[in-house]
Scaffold this motif. Structure first.
Motif, PDB file in Angstrom:
ATOM      1  N   PRO A  26     -16.930   2.895  20.226  1.00 33.95           N
ATOM      2  CA  PRO A  26     -16.351   3.396  18.979  1.00 33.95           C
ATOM      3  C   PRO A  26     -15.589   2.309  18.218  1.00 33.95           C
ATOM      4  O   PRO A  26     -14.760   1.601  18.798  1.00 33.95           O
ATOM      5  N   VAL A  27     -15.884   2.175  16.934  1.00 34.24           N
ATOM      6  CA  VAL A  27     -15.339   1.104  16.109  1.00 34.24           C
ATOM      7  C   VAL A  27     -14.555   1.681  14.940  1.00 34.24           C
ATOM      8  O   VAL A  27     -14.968   2.665  14.322  1.00 34.24           O
ATOM      9  N   LEU A  28     -13.404   1.069  14.645  1.00 40.15           N
ATOM     10  CA  LEU A  28     -12.641   1.337  13.422  1.00 40.15           C
ATOM     11  C   LEU A  28     -12.640   0.073  12.583  1.00 40.15           C
ATOM     12  O   LEU A  28     -12.540  -1.038  13.119  1.00 40.15           O
ATOM     13  N   ILE A  29     -12.720   0.246  11.262  1.00 37.47           N
ATOM     14  CA  ILE A  29     -12.609  -0.869  10.333  1.00 37.47           C
ATOM     15  C   ILE A  29     -11.458  -0.555   9.390  1.00 37.47           C
ATOM     16  O   ILE A  29     -11.452   0.492   8.738  1.00 37.47           O
ATOM     17  N   ALA A  30     -10.481  -1.446   9.333  1.00 35.15           N
ATOM     18  CA  ALA A  30      -9.328  -1.268   8.441  1.00 35.15           C
ATOM     19  C   ALA A  30      -9.373  -2.342   7.361  1.00 35.15           C
ATOM     20  O   ALA A  30      -9.628  -3.518   7.653  1.00 35.15           O
ATOM     21  N   VAL A  31      -9.117  -1.927   6.116  1.00 33.98           N
ATOM     22  CA  VAL A  31      -9.143  -2.843   4.978  1.00 33.98           C
ATOM     23  C   VAL A  31      -7.918  -2.581   4.118  1.00 33.98           C
ATOM     24  O   VAL A  31      -7.614  -1.420   3.817  1.00 33.98           O
ATOM     25  N   GLY A  32      -7.214  -3.636   3.732  1.00 32.44           N
ATOM     26  CA  GLY A  32      -6.084  -3.460   2.820  1.00 32.44           C
ATOM     27  C   GLY A  32      -5.080  -4.577   2.933  1.00 32.44           C
ATOM     28  O   GLY A  32      -4.949  -5.222   3.977  1.00 32.44           O
ATOM     29  N   SER A  33      -4.335  -4.786   1.868  1.00 33.63           N
ATOM     30  CA  SER A  33      -3.365  -5.886   1.843  1.00 33.63           C
ATOM     31  C   SER A  33      -2.184  -5.637   2.760  1.00 33.63           C
ATOM     32  O   SER A  33      -1.485  -6.576   3.143  1.00 33.63           O
TER      33      SER A  33
ATOM     34  N   THR B 146      -4.527   1.417   1.856  1.00 29.04           N
ATOM     35  CA  THR B 146      -5.132   0.994   3.125  1.00 29.04           C
ATOM     36  C   THR B 146      -6.230   1.982   3.469  1.00 29.04           C
ATOM     37  O   THR B 146      -5.994   3.200   3.481  1.00 29.04           O
ATOM     38  N   THR B 147      -7.408   1.484   3.748  1.00 26.40           N
ATOM     39  CA  THR B 147      -8.545   2.351   4.054  1.00 26.40           C
ATOM     40  C   THR B 147      -9.022   2.102   5.479  1.00 26.40           C
ATOM     41  O   THR B 147      -9.222   0.948   5.883  1.00 26.40           O
TER      42      THR B 147
ATOM     43  N   PHE C 177      -8.575   7.870   5.259  1.00 24.86           N
ATOM     44  CA  PHE C 177      -9.488   7.875   6.397  1.00 24.86           C
ATOM     45  C   PHE C 177     -10.853   8.299   5.861  1.00 24.86           C
ATOM     46  O   PHE C 177     -10.980   9.381   5.266  1.00 24.86           O
ATOM     47  N   ILE C 178     -11.876   7.465   6.077  1.00 23.65           N
ATOM     48  CA  ILE C 178     -13.200   7.728   5.513  1.00 23.65           C
ATOM     49  C   ILE C 178     -14.249   7.565   6.602  1.00 23.65           C
ATOM     50  O   ILE C 178     -14.180   6.627   7.415  1.00 23.65           O
TER      51      ILE C 178
ATOM     52  N   ALA D 201       0.843  -1.201   0.000  1.00 19.54           N
ATOM     53  CA  ALA D 201       0.000   0.000   0.000  1.00 19.54           C
ATOM     54  C   ALA D 201       0.873   1.244   0.000  1.00 19.54           C
ATOM     55  O   ALA D 201       1.705   1.422   0.892  1.00 19.54           O
ATOM     56  N   GLN D 202       0.656   2.087  -1.003  1.00 13.26           N
ATOM     57  CA  GLN D 202       1.437   3.322  -1.121  1.00 13.26           C
ATOM     58  C   GLN D 202       0.681   4.545  -0.607  1.00 13.26           C
ATOM     59  O   GLN D 202       1.174   5.665  -0.669  1.00 13.26           O
TER      60      GLN D 202
END
Length: 484
Positions: free
Chosen positions: A451-458, A390-391, A365-366, A360-361
């Motif tokens: 409070p929840v964070l969701i991280a997605v990415g290789s 990475t999102t 943050f969304i 990931a380059q």
């Protein structure tokens, strides 16, 4: 206020009669301490240790302190008029008898190294009198108290004694010039900065200079108004606060704090500061943003130093832009102190890198929901599904399944690594790792009340691989692995 094991007090003993029973070295140390406070120390002991005899022959360094040796054992008559009573007793029955006699006489009592017969305890002391620091571990770990004392000793310059003496001599004259509140506090904050930045004690004439500075502050006050500081409280762990944030909390008159700000962080604020909860939580009764804006303006126009304390970083999903714009329109001075955002805390806690040159380059943050509680409609979901990014989705607990479905629809592989974490950096932190396809399972296990964070990415794959290889899960984080 968090619970206290004991109430810390600083007791004036100058000219008071106090009792020490026993002639041991331990009793001598307590007697010396009492005499250093200016007490008249009556020592009851048939025999004295060499250390104690030397102490009494040398006399007290405090002009009003002194020792009077009674070559006899204690009895019930000695307690009348005493301020406190100390004893070093070899047997518990003697300790109990001394303790009971003192209590009947209404005299606070301490039997050395016998907590069952102590109404108060001595702490480990850092002496820069009139500045005195006392450390207590409630008897649980005296060695820890001594270690803390050594660290504090290295932080407090020896010249602090002279600066504190100067402050004592100036106090009444400064109080005549500056009314209680922000102006007087500003003067003493500058005084403290000067004391700690100097390697020497106060020079001759500095007292007069400081009084002139107090006059200038009073004149400037008539032309000034309060101000607002937006402060990032970080994700919850008080140790993640910046030094600037701590200073702002110490200087605040009023603190408007979010629902997610931890009590440990509020403990660091100035005791006299008024604390007002203005939290906004999804699905709960909340304070309107318009009301918060108006409150900040009203308080600042009344001359208050207002800290708007926000969880995480104020500039990331903290609605700081709206608050800054409103304050600017009202000509209220405002500044911002950043905080550690939840995504950074998550990366640190889980030992993952959000960027990786092989995976990931970039990082995004969304917000995980729109103002109508559904998925955001004004973002480019095709771009969000970029496998080289990475999102991190903030506040996406309730929309987690929708997020996963949408990313798969836009072409992101269902096997893309994913992490769900709640209450990051707090004692209640929980995390789950799996894949994009199994995010619904993850949010079902973690829940979305906190409070929840969701991280997605290789880029997250390296951490998941290590976890599978070692199967070494951190029980303190309640790790839940899913999506196998």
């Amino acid at each position: 206020m968090e619970p206290l094991a004991k109430l810390p007090l600083f007791w004036a003993l100058e000219g008071k009669r106090v009792i020490v029973s026993g002639g041991s070295d331990a009793a001598a140390w307590k007697a010396e301490l009492l005499a250093a406070c200016g007490a008249e120390v009556h020592v009851y002991a048939g025999e004295l240790s060499d250390t104690f005899e030397t102490l009494i022959l040398r006399g007290a360094e405090h002009p009003q302190g002194g020792f009077i040796h009674h070559c006899q054992a204690w009895d019930e008559t000695i307690f009348a008029g005493a301020a406190i009573a100390i004893a070093d007793c070899e047997e518990d029955n003697e300790a109990k008898a001394f303790f009971d006699a003192a209590c009947i006489a209404g005299v606070p009592v301490n039997v050395i190294d016998n907590p069952a017969f102590c109404q108060f305890q001595f702490g480990s002391i850092v002496n820069r009198s009139p500045v005195i620091v006392s450390i207590s571990t409630d008897g649980a770990a005296p060695i820890l108290a001594q270690a803390i004392r050594r660290r504090i000793e290295t932080l407090l310059p020896r010249t602090l004694k002279d600066w504190a003496g100067l402050a004592q001599s100036l106090r009444d004259r400064v109080n005549e010039r500056l009314a209680p509140g922000p102006l007087r506090r500003a003067f003493w904050e500058r005084f403290v900065d000067r004391a700690f930045s100097s390697s020497n004690g106060p020079e001759e004439g500095v007292g007069g200079q400081l009084l002139k500075e107090a006059e200038r502050l009073r004149e400037a006050r008539a032309r000034s108004k309060g101000r607002v500081t937006l402060v990032g409280a970080g994700p919850g762990d008080a140790e993640l606060l910046t030094l600037k944030a701590v200073r702002a909390l110490h200087a605040a008159d009023v603190i408007l704090f979010d629902d997610l700000v931890s009590s440990e962080i509020l403990e660091l604020a100035r005791r006299e500061a008024k604390r007002m909860l203005v939290g906004k939580r999804g699905g709960r009764t909340s304070c309107r943003q318009e009301d918060i804006n108006d409150m900040m303006v009203k308080l600042a126009k009344a001359g208050k130093r207002v800290v708007r304390l926000k969880s995480g970083d104020p500039m990331i999903f903290g609605r700081a832009g709206e608050e800054l714009a409103h304050l600017d329109r009202q000509n209220i001075p405002v500044d911002v102190i950043p905080g550690i955002t939840a995504a950074s805390a998550m990366a640190s806690r889980l030992g993952i890198s959000l960027t990786h040159r092989d995976h990931a380059q970039s990082v995004r943050f969304i917000t995980g929901h729109s103002r109508h509680a559904g998925l955001p409609v004004d973002i480019d979901w095709a771009a969000v599904a970029d496998p080289r990014t990475t999102t991190i989705f903030y506040m996406g607990g309730r929309t987690a399944p929708l997020i996963a479905d949408r990313l798969v629809e836009e072409g992101l592989s269902p096997e893309t690594p994913a992490i769900v974490i709640s209450d990051v950096s707090r004692a209640t932190e929980r995390d789950w790792s799996g894949t994009l396809a199994t995010i619904p399972d993850g949010i079902a296990q973690i829940g979305y009340d906190n409070p929840v964070l969701i991280a997605v990415g290789s880029a997250l794959a390296a951490r998941q691989t290590a976890a599978r290889d070692t199967n070494d899960f951190d029980s303190d984080r309640h790790l839940v692995m899913g999506g196998r």
